[in-house]
Write an enzyme that holds these catalytic residues in place. Sequence first.
Site, PDB file in Angstrom:
ATOM      1  N   ALA A  68      40.821  58.087  46.135  1.00  0.00           N
ATOM      2  CA  ALA A  68      40.292  59.398  45.756  1.00  0.00           C
ATOM      3  C   ALA A  68      39.569  59.245  44.429  1.00  0.00           C
ATOM      4  CB  ALA A  68      41.450  60.384  45.608  1.00  0.00           C
ATOM      5  N   GLY A 112      43.361  56.563  48.765  1.00  0.00           N
ATOM      6  CA  GLY A 112      42.706  57.338  49.828  1.00  0.00           C
ATOM      7  C   GLY A 112      41.833  56.475  50.724  1.00  0.00           C
ATOM      8  N   GLU A 115      44.201  55.091  53.151  1.00  0.00           N
ATOM      9  CA  GLU A 115      44.570  56.192  54.061  1.00  0.00           C
ATOM     10  C   GLU A 115      43.451  56.492  55.049  1.00  0.00           C
ATOM     11  OE1 GLU A 115      45.612  58.668  50.677  1.00  0.00           O
ATOM     12  OE2 GLU A 115      47.581  58.972  51.577  1.00  0.00           O
ATOM     13  N   GLU A 135      48.838  54.953  44.026  1.00  0.00           N
ATOM     14  CA  GLU A 135      48.969  56.295  43.443  1.00  0.00           C
ATOM     15  C   GLU A 135      50.122  56.388  42.440  1.00  0.00           C
ATOM     16  OE1 GLU A 135      48.549  55.609  46.661  1.00  0.00           O
ATOM     17  OE2 GLU A 135      47.079  56.977  47.538  1.00  0.00           O
TER      18      GLU A 135
HETATM   19  N1  COA Z   1      38.018  57.122  41.235  1.00  0.00           N
HETATM   20  C1  COA Z   1      36.994  57.315  40.382  1.00  0.00           C
HETATM   21  N2  COA Z   1      36.254  56.308  39.887  1.00  0.00           N
HETATM   22  C2  COA Z   1      36.563  55.065  40.276  1.00  0.00           C
HETATM   23  C3  COA Z   1      37.614  54.789  41.164  1.00  0.00           C
HETATM   24  C4  COA Z   1      38.365  55.890  41.646  1.00  0.00           C
HETATM   25  N3  COA Z   1      39.368  55.746  42.525  1.00  0.00           N
HETATM   26  N4  COA Z   1      37.691  53.447  41.356  1.00  0.00           N
HETATM   27  C5  COA Z   1      36.708  52.916  40.621  1.00  0.00           C
HETATM   28  N5  COA Z   1      36.035  53.893  39.957  1.00  0.00           N
HETATM   29  C6  COA Z   1      34.886  53.748  39.034  1.00  0.00           C
HETATM   30  C7  COA Z   1      35.321  53.252  37.689  1.00  0.00           C
HETATM   31  O1  COA Z   1      35.789  54.320  36.891  1.00  0.00           O
HETATM   32  C8  COA Z   1      34.017  52.658  37.171  1.00  0.00           C
HETATM   33  O2  COA Z   1      33.191  53.729  36.767  1.00  0.00           O
HETATM   34  P1  COA Z   1      32.275  53.576  35.416  1.00  0.00           P
HETATM   35  O3  COA Z   1      31.374  52.417  35.700  1.00  0.00           O
HETATM   36  O4  COA Z   1      31.566  54.869  35.334  1.00  0.00           O
HETATM   37  O5  COA Z   1      33.245  53.310  34.310  1.00  0.00           O
HETATM   38  C9  COA Z   1      33.409  52.078  38.440  1.00  0.00           C
HETATM   39  O6  COA Z   1      34.020  52.757  39.530  1.00  0.00           O
HETATM   40  C10 COA Z   1      33.676  50.601  38.594  1.00  0.00           C
HETATM   41  O7  COA Z   1      35.081  50.403  38.484  1.00  0.00           O
HETATM   42  P2  COA Z   1      35.714  49.153  37.698  1.00  0.00           P
HETATM   43  O8  COA Z   1      37.151  49.470  37.455  1.00  0.00           O
HETATM   44  O9  COA Z   1      34.855  48.824  36.519  1.00  0.00           O
HETATM   45  O10 COA Z   1      35.515  48.040  38.812  1.00  0.00           O
HETATM   46  P3  COA Z   1      36.390  46.754  39.084  1.00  0.00           P
HETATM   47  O11 COA Z   1      35.682  46.053  40.197  1.00  0.00           O
HETATM   48  O12 COA Z   1      36.681  46.023  37.837  1.00  0.00           O
HETATM   49  O13 COA Z   1      37.819  47.330  39.620  1.00  0.00           O
HETATM   50  C11 COA Z   1      39.242  48.673  41.027  1.00  0.00           C
HETATM   51  C12 COA Z   1      37.897  47.974  40.837  1.00  0.00           C
HETATM   52  C13 COA Z   1      39.159  49.385  42.353  1.00  0.00           C
HETATM   53  C14 COA Z   1      40.402  47.663  41.030  1.00  0.00           C
HETATM   54  C15 COA Z   1      39.499  49.667  39.891  1.00  0.00           C
HETATM   55  O14 COA Z   1      38.327  50.453  39.706  1.00  0.00           O
HETATM   56  C16 COA Z   1      40.628  50.620  40.148  1.00  0.00           C
HETATM   57  O15 COA Z   1      41.777  50.284  39.918  1.00  0.00           O
HETATM   58  N6  COA Z   1      40.349  51.841  40.667  1.00  0.00           N
HETATM   59  C17 COA Z   1      41.330  52.844  40.944  1.00  0.00           C
HETATM   60  C18 COA Z   1      42.131  52.523  42.184  1.00  0.00           C
HETATM   61  C19 COA Z   1      43.181  53.585  42.458  1.00  0.00           C
HETATM   62  O16 COA Z   1      44.090  53.813  41.696  1.00  0.00           O
HETATM   63  N7  COA Z   1      43.015  54.277  43.596  1.00  0.00           N
HETATM   64  C20 COA Z   1      43.915  55.291  44.022  1.00  0.00           C
HETATM   65  C21 COA Z   1      43.452  56.619  43.576  1.00  0.00           C
HETATM   66  S1  COA Z   1      44.588  57.914  44.056  1.00  0.00           S
END
Ligand code: COA
Length: 261
Positions: A68, A112, A115, A135
């Site tokens: 999400a 998500g 999911e 989450e």
């Molecule tokens: N929601 C909103 N933005 C997200 C996102 C999410 N779930 N996942 C990634 N992004 C955004 C980051 O904020 C970043 O935005 P920015 O460039 O404006 O700062 C961009 O996507 C790139 O993410 P980044 O973390 O720099 O990439 P990465 O390749 O190093 O890492 C992930 C990727 C997926 C491991 C990491 O972004 C992450 O942990 N995301 C959240 C995952 C999560 O908790 N999902 C469950 C949500 S309920």
Amino acid sequence: MSPSYETLLLERRGRVAIVTINRPDKRNALNIKTREEGAALLEQLRADDAVGVVVFTGAGDKAFVAGADIAEFAGRTAMMQRDVMAARSLFTAIDTFPKPIIAMINGYCLGGGCELALACDIRIASENASFGQPEINLGIIPGGGGTQRLTRLVGEGRAMELILTGDIIDAKTAFAIGLVNYVVPADQLEAKTMEVANRIAEKGPIALRLAKEAVKLASRSNLDEGLRREVDLFALCFSTEDKDEGVKAFLEKRKPAFKGK
Ligand code: COA
């Protein structure tokens, strides 16, 4: 003319429709717009007889869907969140879609995103895909079916571990626990997915629909009820021209030409 979408791309290849979630800069995170557009696009594809199978994927090579959109969580109250989930749920739209849906998973498949993949019928992953329900690290729990569908797919022990730890697992581990159907090298992901999608798209649309409905009953009803409904759905096939054609083609030693009638 087909409506255009801000966060999604639609490509048709024969009877297969490929839906790409197109927010690669945000790792294809699901915001409200994506959810609404996804549900609307599925409504469009549901009514389109030229579409036999749908493939969901994420733009770029980093993520399928990284969950999400966390930015939207900031400042959101319980009632606001409840409304977001109730209004045109993408997960429900996928779950109730009458045609087969395949998730083509090319990177992070988290929260998500996992999911969304779980709501699909078949999951095909590239070797660089990774999976998790992180989450818990945000002080919340899965809310798009993760606690229910993941548990049904991989069993309570595995689901509990993934959801309580928030750990991310690689594609091989996801395959080993039954979370995905195939793991293939990244450069073969599309070919493998299309091969499976095309094979399914050749079948009779009504039989596919009834088969999907029957299989889904297995985790939603008790055995006696499921077996009863299976017999009804099986018998319903005998009202179709496709059943006559399928049987005739077998007896005539040729390929059937199903019409979806
Ligand atoms: N929601 C909103 N933005 C997200 C996102 C999410 N779930 N996942 C990634 N992004 C955004 C980051 O904020 C970043 O935005 P920015 O460039 O404006 O700062 C961009 O996507 C790139 O993410 P980044 O973390 O720099 O990439 P990465 O390749 O190093 O890492 C992930 C990727 C997926 C491991 C990491 O972004 C992450 O942990 N995301 C959240 C995952 C999560 O908790 N999902 C469950 C949500 S309920």
